[in-house]
Scaffold this motif. Structure first.
Motif, PDB file in Angstrom:
ATOM      1  N   LEU A 127      65.778 130.879 167.491  1.00 19.95           N
ATOM      2  CA  LEU A 127      66.258 132.220 167.832  1.00 19.95           C
ATOM      3  C   LEU A 127      67.739 132.277 167.481  1.00 19.95           C
ATOM      4  N   ALA A 128      68.117 133.197 166.588  1.00 22.25           N
ATOM      5  CA  ALA A 128      69.507 133.341 166.150  1.00 22.25           C
ATOM      6  C   ALA A 128      69.981 134.755 166.466  1.00 22.25           C
ATOM      7  N   LEU A 129      71.181 134.858 167.043  1.00 20.13           N
ATOM      8  CA  LEU A 129      71.732 136.149 167.427  1.00 20.13           C
ATOM      9  C   LEU A 129      73.198 136.242 167.019  1.00 20.13           C
ATOM     10  N   GLY A 130      73.625 137.453 166.642  1.00 14.24           N
ATOM     11  CA  GLY A 130      75.043 137.713 166.428  1.00 14.24           C
ATOM     12  C   GLY A 130      75.592 137.357 165.066  1.00 14.24           C
ATOM     13  N   PHE A 131      74.753 137.227 164.051  1.00 15.36           N
ATOM     14  CA  PHE A 131      75.272 136.876 162.726  1.00 15.36           C
ATOM     15  C   PHE A 131      76.054 138.051 162.142  1.00 15.36           C
ATOM     16  N   PRO A 132      77.237 137.773 161.578  1.00 10.72           N
ATOM     17  CA  PRO A 132      78.067 138.863 161.064  1.00 10.72           C
ATOM     18  C   PRO A 132      77.699 139.319 159.672  1.00 10.72           C
ATOM     19  N   PHE A 133      76.814 138.604 158.998  1.00  6.74           N
ATOM     20  CA  PHE A 133      76.504 138.919 157.614  1.00  6.74           C
ATOM     21  C   PHE A 133      75.636 140.172 157.521  1.00  6.74           C
ATOM     22  N   GLY A 134      75.582 140.716 156.318  1.00  4.77           N
ATOM     23  CA  GLY A 134      74.812 141.934 156.114  1.00  4.77           C
ATOM     24  C   GLY A 134      73.342 141.764 156.458  1.00  4.77           C
ATOM     25  N   TRP A 141      62.199 135.518 167.717  1.00 11.16           N
ATOM     26  CA  TRP A 141      61.883 134.127 167.387  1.00 11.16           C
ATOM     27  C   TRP A 141      61.256 134.033 166.000  1.00 11.16           C
ATOM     28  N   THR A 142      61.665 133.023 165.268  1.00  9.09           N
ATOM     29  CA  THR A 142      61.131 132.821 163.924  1.00  9.09           C
ATOM     30  C   THR A 142      60.948 131.329 163.674  1.00  9.09           C
ATOM     31  N   GLU A 143      60.132 130.984 162.691  1.00  7.84           N
ATOM     32  CA  GLU A 143      59.890 129.590 162.334  1.00  7.84           C
ATOM     33  C   GLU A 143      60.472 129.310 160.951  1.00  7.84           C
ATOM     34  N   LEU A 144      61.286 128.270 160.877  1.00 12.20           N
ATOM     35  CA  LEU A 144      61.946 127.873 159.637  1.00 12.20           C
ATOM     36  C   LEU A 144      61.610 126.415 159.354  1.00 12.20           C
ATOM     37  N   THR A 145      61.231 126.120 158.123  1.00 12.70           N
ATOM     38  CA  THR A 145      60.910 124.753 157.736  1.00 12.70           C
ATOM     39  C   THR A 145      62.087 124.142 157.010  1.00 12.70           C
ATOM     40  N   MET A 146      62.563 123.030 157.504  1.00 11.29           N
ATOM     41  CA  MET A 146      63.735 122.367 156.939  1.00 11.29           C
ATOM     42  C   MET A 146      63.461 121.903 155.513  1.00 11.29           C
ATOM     43  N   GLY A 147      64.342 122.307 154.595  1.00 13.89           N
ATOM     44  CA  GLY A 147      64.231 121.867 153.214  1.00 13.89           C
ATOM     45  C   GLY A 147      63.227 122.609 152.383  1.00 13.89           C
TER      46      GLY A 147
END
Length: 349
Positions: A127-134, A141-147
């Protein structure tokens, strides 16, 4: 017969101990009151640990904006120290983690459990919050696979992957980014599956992953995304650099491609270094010679630029790009000489 009056047990000494007990009680209460009235020192003992030198902080001191990041985090630490509702534990120096390349500083808000961290192939629930990028990570919640996956080419992808590599399961952290004046980015790692370190991969697996990264990088470069392409080429090189020397020939191509990206990104110093890696293995590599010549010209090293470009034309006299770049370097040199002459006339005239 009358019996003499007999006192009950302890009755004979009851009055005196009772008085002494009351006296002691009053003295203890007075001591407690005095202690409570004494001024307390601010609870900064644990925060002072943050200024102790460590290798990571020494690396970050040489990165632009690092001192500002650390100052802001220390300010947040003092605030959180006074509020037990926001921070369940006192902030320790070990709660700060400095990314070695200076791209962010991580402050642990909630500690994770265990010692394992995500590795290559780990599927992470994030869970990521507050990113300043566009465009940041998907909401919720999301699932990310490393690499693995196109998410790594996003603006936020590389930063999240670096941070996840330092997190334990259940950890929640705040990230302070250079030049970002808003609230810190918040990242939570709920869980992740088992992965593997790069050294655990077989040579064939590393080479296969590197080929995938190279293909993806070329695709991004042709689509006009040199930044994403550079990340792909860099990851491919990191995989191949773990192989025993001299390494596969793909390393030469990757360094040359990375130099092209770095020139477009306005990084001539890095581009020249990438070309050096190519020319160490292939001294007559035309593209590396040309790109290093362009990089040296951008750095103002006109003699070195001229030497590289002349080498290109010695091998390929009809190379139009080298001819044009050499012409620019000659003009730049003349302008430089004219400016120097004018400065000398003013100085001695």
């Amino acid at each position: 017969m009358e019996t003499p009056p007999v006192n009950t047990i302890g009755e004979k000494d009851t009055s005196q101990p009772q008085q002494e007990w009351e006296k002691n009680l009053r003295e203890n209460l007075d001591s407690v009151i005095q202690i409570r009235q004494q001024p307390r020192d601010p609870p900064t003992e644990t925060l002072e640990l943050e200024v102790s030198p460590d290798p990571a902080s020494q690396i970050l001191e040489h990165t632009q904006g690092a001192e500002k990041l650390v100052a802001e985090l220390e300010g947040d630490s003092h605030k959180s120290h006074g509020s037990t509702s926001q921070m369940p534990e006192t902030l320790q120096a070990s709660d700060l983690w400095y990314c070695p390349d200076g791209s962010f500083v991580k402050k642990i808000v909630i500690r994770g459990h265990g010692l394992d961290k995500p590795k290559l192939g780990s599927c992470c629930r994030v869970l990521a919050l507050g990113f300043p990028f566009g465009s940041g990570p998907p909401e919720g919640w999301t699932e990310l696979t490393m690499g693995v996956g196109p998410w790594r080419e996003e603006t936020w992808g590389e930063l999240i992957e670096k941070c996840l590599e330092s997190m334990c399961q259940g950890e929640e952290a705040e990230l302070q980014l250079p030049g970002h004046s808003g609230p810190p980015v918040r990242l939570t790692l709920a869980s992740f599956t088992q992965g593997r370190d790069s050294w655990e991969l077989e040579t064939s697996e590393k080479e296969a992953l590197a080929r995938e990264e190279r293909a993806r990088g070329t695709e991004l470069f042709r689509a006009g995304n040199p930044e994403g392409a550079a990340r792909c080429y860099g990851r491919a090189l990191r995989l191949l650099l773990t192989l025993p020397p001299p390494g596969p020939p793909e390393r030469t191509v990757l360094h040359a491609n990375l130099a092209a990206c770095q020139l477009l990104l306005g990084q001539p110093q890095l581009a020249a270094q990438s070309c050096d890696r190519v020319l160490e293995r292939e001294p007559g590599h035309l593209k590396a010679l040309y790109r290093r010549g362009v990089a040296q010209a951008a750095l103002g090293n006109l003699e070195k630029a001229t030497a590289d470009l002349k080498k290109v034309l010695a091998i390929d006299p009809k190379n139009r790009a080298a001819q044009e770049e050499l012409g620019k370097v000659v003009i730049q040199g003349k302008n430089q000489d004219a400016g120097l002459a004018q400065g000398l006339r003013k100085m001695f005239g």
